[in-house]
Design a protein around this motif. Sequence first.
Motif, PDB file in Angstrom:
ATOM      1  N   LEU A   1     -56.016 -17.229   2.550  1.00 38.48           N
ATOM      2  CA  LEU A   1     -57.395 -17.475   2.150  1.00 38.48           C
ATOM      3  C   LEU A   1     -57.952 -18.750   2.778  1.00 38.48           C
ATOM      4  O   LEU A   1     -59.147 -18.829   3.091  1.00 38.48           O
ATOM      5  CB  LEU A   1     -57.486 -17.585   0.622  1.00 38.48           C
ATOM      6  N   PHE A   2     -57.060 -19.749   2.943  1.00 40.37           N
ATOM      7  CA  PHE A   2     -57.502 -21.058   3.430  1.00 40.37           C
ATOM      8  C   PHE A   2     -56.667 -21.496   4.634  1.00 40.37           C
ATOM      9  O   PHE A   2     -55.785 -22.351   4.521  1.00 40.37           O
ATOM     10  CB  PHE A   2     -57.410 -22.090   2.305  1.00 40.37           C
ATOM     11  N   PRO A   3     -56.929 -20.923   5.803  1.00 35.16           N
ATOM     12  CA  PRO A   3     -56.166 -21.294   7.001  1.00 35.16           C
ATOM     13  C   PRO A   3     -56.319 -22.758   7.373  1.00 35.16           C
ATOM     14  O   PRO A   3     -55.504 -23.289   8.128  1.00 35.16           O
ATOM     15  CB  PRO A   3     -56.751 -20.377   8.087  1.00 35.16           C
ATOM     16  N   ASN A   4     -57.338 -23.423   6.838  1.00 31.15           N
ATOM     17  CA  ASN A   4     -57.516 -24.851   7.133  1.00 31.15           C
ATOM     18  C   ASN A   4     -56.427 -25.705   6.472  1.00 31.15           C
ATOM     19  O   ASN A   4     -56.332 -26.908   6.747  1.00 31.15           O
ATOM     20  CB  ASN A   4     -58.902 -25.339   6.717  1.00 31.15           C
TER      21      ASN A   4
ATOM     22  N   ILE B   1     -63.489 -11.162  -3.757  1.00 26.89           N
ATOM     23  CA  ILE B   1     -63.178 -11.222  -5.189  1.00 26.89           C
ATOM     24  C   ILE B   1     -62.300 -12.432  -5.499  1.00 26.89           C
ATOM     25  O   ILE B   1     -62.524 -13.144  -6.495  1.00 26.89           O
ATOM     26  CB  ILE B   1     -62.489  -9.913  -5.641  1.00 26.89           C
ATOM     27  N   LYS B   2     -61.296 -12.664  -4.659  1.00 25.95           N
ATOM     28  CA  LYS B   2     -60.411 -13.808  -4.887  1.00 25.95           C
ATOM     29  C   LYS B   2     -61.151 -15.117  -4.682  1.00 25.95           C
ATOM     30  O   LYS B   2     -60.942 -16.084  -5.424  1.00 25.95           O
ATOM     31  CB  LYS B   2     -59.195 -13.714  -3.965  1.00 25.95           C
TER      32      LYS B   2
ATOM     33  N   LYS C   1     -54.752 -16.981 -10.964  1.00 25.23           N
ATOM     34  CA  LYS C   1     -54.135 -15.659 -11.008  1.00 25.23           C
ATOM     35  C   LYS C   1     -54.288 -14.934  -9.667  1.00 25.23           C
ATOM     36  O   LYS C   1     -55.386 -14.824  -9.121  1.00 25.23           O
ATOM     37  CB  LYS C   1     -54.754 -14.824 -12.126  1.00 25.23           C
ATOM     38  N   GLY C   2     -53.161 -14.452  -9.149  1.00 24.38           N
ATOM     39  CA  GLY C   2     -53.178 -13.695  -7.908  1.00 24.38           C
ATOM     40  C   GLY C   2     -53.178 -14.528  -6.643  1.00 24.38           C
ATOM     41  O   GLY C   2     -53.267 -13.991  -5.540  1.00 24.38           O
ATOM     42  N   VAL C   3     -53.058 -15.869  -6.798  1.00 23.81           N
ATOM     43  CA  VAL C   3     -53.088 -16.748  -5.624  1.00 23.81           C
ATOM     44  C   VAL C   3     -51.803 -17.571  -5.577  1.00 23.81           C
ATOM     45  O   VAL C   3     -51.705 -18.644  -6.176  1.00 23.81           O
ATOM     46  CB  VAL C   3     -54.309 -17.688  -5.637  1.00 23.81           C
ATOM     47  N   GLY C   4     -50.787 -17.042  -4.882  1.00 25.04           N
ATOM     48  CA  GLY C   4     -49.560 -17.788  -4.652  1.00 25.04           C
ATOM     49  C   GLY C   4     -49.653 -18.564  -3.353  1.00 25.04           C
ATOM     50  O   GLY C   4     -50.709 -18.612  -2.713  1.00 25.04           O
TER      51      GLY C   4
ATOM     52  N   ALA D   1     -51.598 -26.473  -6.158  1.00 20.11           N
ATOM     53  CA  ALA D   1     -52.615 -26.518  -7.216  1.00 20.11           C
ATOM     54  C   ALA D   1     -53.179 -25.127  -7.458  1.00 20.11           C
ATOM     55  O   ALA D   1     -53.565 -24.779  -8.585  1.00 20.11           O
ATOM     56  CB  ALA D   1     -53.729 -27.492  -6.840  1.00 20.11           C
ATOM     57  N   LEU D   2     -53.230 -24.316  -6.408  1.00 18.89           N
ATOM     58  CA  LEU D   2     -53.667 -22.927  -6.549  1.00 18.89           C
ATOM     59  C   LEU D   2     -52.554 -22.062  -7.128  1.00 18.89           C
ATOM     60  O   LEU D   2     -52.803 -21.186  -7.951  1.00 18.89           O
ATOM     61  CB  LEU D   2     -54.092 -22.378  -5.186  1.00 18.89           C
ATOM     62  N   ASP D   3     -51.337 -22.333  -6.710  1.00 21.56           N
ATOM     63  CA  ASP D   3     -50.171 -21.545  -7.118  1.00 21.56           C
ATOM     64  C   ASP D   3     -49.719 -21.865  -8.542  1.00 21.56           C
ATOM     65  O   ASP D   3     -49.244 -21.001  -9.279  1.00 21.56           O
ATOM     66  CB  ASP D   3     -49.033 -21.805  -6.131  1.00 21.56           C
ATOM     67  N   GLY D   4     -49.845 -23.156  -8.940  1.00 18.66           N
ATOM     68  CA  GLY D   4     -49.369 -23.591 -10.245  1.00 18.66           C
ATOM     69  C   GLY D   4     -47.886 -23.911 -10.220  1.00 18.66           C
ATOM     70  O   GLY D   4     -47.212 -23.806  -9.193  1.00 18.66           O
ATOM     71  N   ASP D   5     -47.361 -24.302 -11.369  1.00 19.88           N
ATOM     72  CA  ASP D   5     -45.937 -24.646 -11.483  1.00 19.88           C
ATOM     73  C   ASP D   5     -45.465 -24.259 -12.881  1.00 19.88           C
ATOM     74  O   ASP D   5     -45.707 -24.958 -13.861  1.00 19.88           O
ATOM     75  CB  ASP D   5     -45.744 -26.149 -11.257  1.00 19.88           C
ATOM     76  N   LYS D   6     -44.784 -23.126 -12.960  1.00 20.90           N
ATOM     77  CA  LYS D   6     -44.335 -22.610 -14.255  1.00 20.90           C
ATOM     78  C   LYS D   6     -43.381 -23.572 -14.953  1.00 20.90           C
ATOM     79  O   LYS D   6     -43.373 -23.663 -16.184  1.00 20.90           O
ATOM     80  CB  LYS D   6     -43.667 -21.250 -14.071  1.00 20.90           C
ATOM     81  N   SER D   7     -42.561 -24.278 -14.181  1.00 18.92           N
ATOM     82  CA  SER D   7     -41.576 -25.172 -14.795  1.00 18.92           C
ATOM     83  C   SER D   7     -42.237 -26.309 -15.571  1.00 18.92           C
ATOM     84  O   SER D   7     -41.653 -26.866 -16.496  1.00 18.92           O
ATOM     85  CB  SER D   7     -40.637 -25.748 -13.729  1.00 18.92           C
TER      86      SER D   7
END
Length: 322
Positions: free
Chosen positions: A214-217, A244-245, A204-207, A191-197
């Motif tokens: 960012l979220f080790p949990n 910032i992220k 943006k900037g979060v793959g 959900a953070l990364d998205g799905d281009k297909s």
Amino acid sequence: MSDRPIIVIDGFNLLIRSFVVMPTMNENGEHNGGLYGSLNSLKGYVKRFRPKKVIIAWDGPGGSKKRRKLYSNYKSNRRVPKRMCRAYDFLTVEEERKSMYFQLDRCKEYLNFLPVSQLKLEYTEADDIIAWAAHYYKDENVVIISTDKDFYQLINSNVKVFNPVTKKIFNEEVIYDKFGIRPKNFVLARALDGDKSDDIEGIKGVGLRTAIKLFPNLNDNETLFPVDIINYAEKNVKESNSSIKYKHIIEEASAVDTNYKIMQLRDPLISTSQVATMIDILGQKSKMNTPKVRSMFIADQLWSQIKNFDDWILNFIPLKEK
């Protein structure tokens, strides 16, 4: 729990992989790679997994409608390549499309006479059907066959995903080793990364790699939801070099929530009446009409690819129910 699994196959994923790469032709010089590849692959899966049941899921008419209500751009810009088949030189794009849809429909006809269950629902995507089947058979071993990463989120102690290209089985351990994410939280990372297909824009900037940093949990065994991600970001925004992220993710909280709703398969977008329809189909005895399959096999001139029909059809006999 039986050692013999239930295999659930992404139907179009099965057909299109073969159509794109298989160069085979019948004796009239007509491309039949999609049909031959699908049928031969199906035989291979039955032989490999020795399943007690085979389910093949297809997108229904208007399959994207439910998700477009959640996000209007869902699959809105998806472009079909001018040429899909890399293995056969069709004269025109129209000829290629005609051949693909013929082979697709013909494959479904064969499956009508083999001991498998086909599921297709109006306004419903195959992904939801596959997810529902995995939940429905929660007390069985289930193997989902597809190259689609969307199904990683369904993996648990009894559900695995088999990639038919790499021939690799993805279980909980493989997903964790490869991505550093528990399968139950894989959809949240996506959900953070998205799905281009599918035209789903991520943050943006979060793959995927950044998400786990960012979220080790996401490593935890606890199932997380978008609100947990936002709460974590708010807690750490002032105490981290990635402030910032974190701020950006907080600002895009509604997008994260929408992406999650679109991509999650924990709660498939299927109505109660549709569930009843599928249960009825799955409750029917698996039958096989060998003479009919043989006559279709002859009509399609598949003997050039499948040299021995009798040996091929024998693989499906264990699926028949008395």
